[in-house]
Design an enzyme around this catalytic site. Structure first.
Site, mmCIF file in Angstrom:
data_model
loop_
_atom_site.group_PDB
_atom_site.id
_atom_site.type_symbol
_atom_site.label_atom_id
_atom_site.label_comp_id
_atom_site.label_asym_id
_atom_site.label_seq_id
_atom_site.Cartn_x
_atom_site.Cartn_y
_atom_site.Cartn_z
ATOM 1 N N ASP A 12 0.788 -1.251 0.000
ATOM 2 C CA ASP A 12 0.000 0.000 0.000
ATOM 3 C C ASP A 12 0.818 1.299 0.000
ATOM 4 O O ASP A 12 0.507 2.236 0.752
ATOM 5 C CB ASP A 12 -0.966 0.011 1.206
ATOM 6 C CG ASP A 12 -1.994 -1.120 1.170
ATOM 7 O OD1 ASP A 12 -1.914 -1.976 0.263
ATOM 8 O OD2 ASP A 12 -2.863 -1.157 2.059
ATOM 9 N N LYS A 110 -7.006 -5.071 -2.995
ATOM 10 C CA LYS A 110 -7.732 -5.613 -1.837
ATOM 11 C C LYS A 110 -8.709 -4.587 -1.286
ATOM 12 O O LYS A 110 -8.543 -3.393 -1.486
ATOM 13 C CB LYS A 110 -6.737 -6.041 -0.755
ATOM 14 C CG LYS A 110 -5.885 -4.907 -0.245
ATOM 15 C CD LYS A 110 -4.791 -5.413 0.669
ATOM 16 C CE LYS A 110 -3.953 -4.283 1.207
ATOM 17 N NZ LYS A 110 -4.694 -3.260 1.976
ATOM 18 N N CYS A 155 -2.023 -2.671 7.617
ATOM 19 C CA CYS A 155 -1.908 -3.592 6.480
ATOM 20 C C CYS A 155 -0.602 -4.383 6.451
ATOM 21 O O CYS A 155 -0.597 -5.540 6.035
ATOM 22 C CB CYS A 155 -2.158 -2.840 5.176
ATOM 23 S SG CYS A 155 -3.891 -2.301 5.082
HETATM 24 C C1 VGL Z 1 -4.669 0.714 5.671
HETATM 25 C C2 VGL Z 1 -6.274 1.624 7.025
HETATM 26 C C3 VGL Z 1 -7.227 1.446 6.059
HETATM 27 C C4 VGL Z 1 -3.236 0.332 5.481
HETATM 28 C C5 VGL Z 1 -5.623 0.513 4.687
HETATM 29 O O1 VGL Z 1 -2.776 0.238 4.328
HETATM 30 O O2 VGL Z 1 -2.550 0.121 6.516
HETATM 31 N N1 VGL Z 1 -5.010 1.258 6.837
HETATM 32 N N2 VGL Z 1 -6.902 0.887 4.885
#
Ligand code: VGL
Ligand code: ZN
Length: 208
Positions: A12, A110, A155
């Protein structure tokens, strides 16, 4: 440590998780150059991309009267509510412009279903729906994974924990990650990862 059977999972590294984004992780952009350098050392590199439809149920805006960073009960368990982020096709969902995408053979998206979040790159929050990442890695002969990216305590942690549960030897390279740290979440995440046998290493510790 880095051999032909070791994959790098880059979690991410997207604009919304970097300064200026809608759910910024402090220093999120500082890891980009490190991740690019690291990516060149692995034969298998996978990127994950948080990829939510508008109105996703992890967004506080989908729950009238609720605020971001509160938790609500979902059928699969407690869910932290977040500001709208990583909406499919938006600039915030795009990878950081400095991230070298050429190093990756696969991108796993995802959180694509409105009703179910997915911090993990392997299995959605219903704990029942695999993304296919496990099979992808197994098919490529991967036995060990190194996880980096954003955010350490969400994540990255969920991805590393699932990797360990799926039987991959798992390392998290902590200086190539940055955390949100919500109410002690970072300390809890390390305790959970450590309990599952996830190795906590630094870039300088890596050989190969
Ligand atoms: C994430 C919160 C919501 C992350 C993703 O990538 O850690 N955190 N969605
Ligand atoms: Zn998300």
């Amino acid at each position: 440590m880095i051999d032909a059977r070791t994959a790098l999972i880059v979690v991410d590294v997207q604009n919304d998780f970097c300064p200026g984004g809608s759910l910024p992780v402090a220093g999120g952009d500082e890891i980009v150059a490190l991740v690019n350098q690291l990516g060149r050392r692995f034969a298998t590199v996978v990127l994950t991309q948080d990829w939510h439809p508008a109105g996703h149920l992890s967004f506080a805006s989908s729950h009238p009267g609720r605020a971001a960073f509160e938790a609500v009960a979902m059928p699969y368990g407690p869910q932290v509510l977040w500001p709208d982020h990583c909406v499919q096709g938006s600039g915030g969902a795009a990878f950081h412009p400095g991230l070298d995408l050429a190093m990756a053979q696969a991108i796993i998206r995802k959180g694509c279903r409105r009703e179910v979040d997915s911090y993990s790159g392997f299995i959605e929050a219903d704990r029942a729906t695999p993304t296919g990442l496990g099979g992808h890695l197994r098919d490529r002969g991967v036995g060990r994974v190194a996880v980096v990216g954003l955010a350490t305590d969400f994540c990255v942690s969920w991805t590393a924990q699932d990797a360990a549960r799926l039987g991959f030897e798992t390392l998290v390279i902590e200086d190539a990650c940055r955390a949100i740290d919500l109410d002690g979440s970072l300390e809890r995440a390390w305790a959970e990862m450590t309990a599952l046998g996830v190795g906590r290493v630094r870039l300088a510790d890596l050989s190969g």
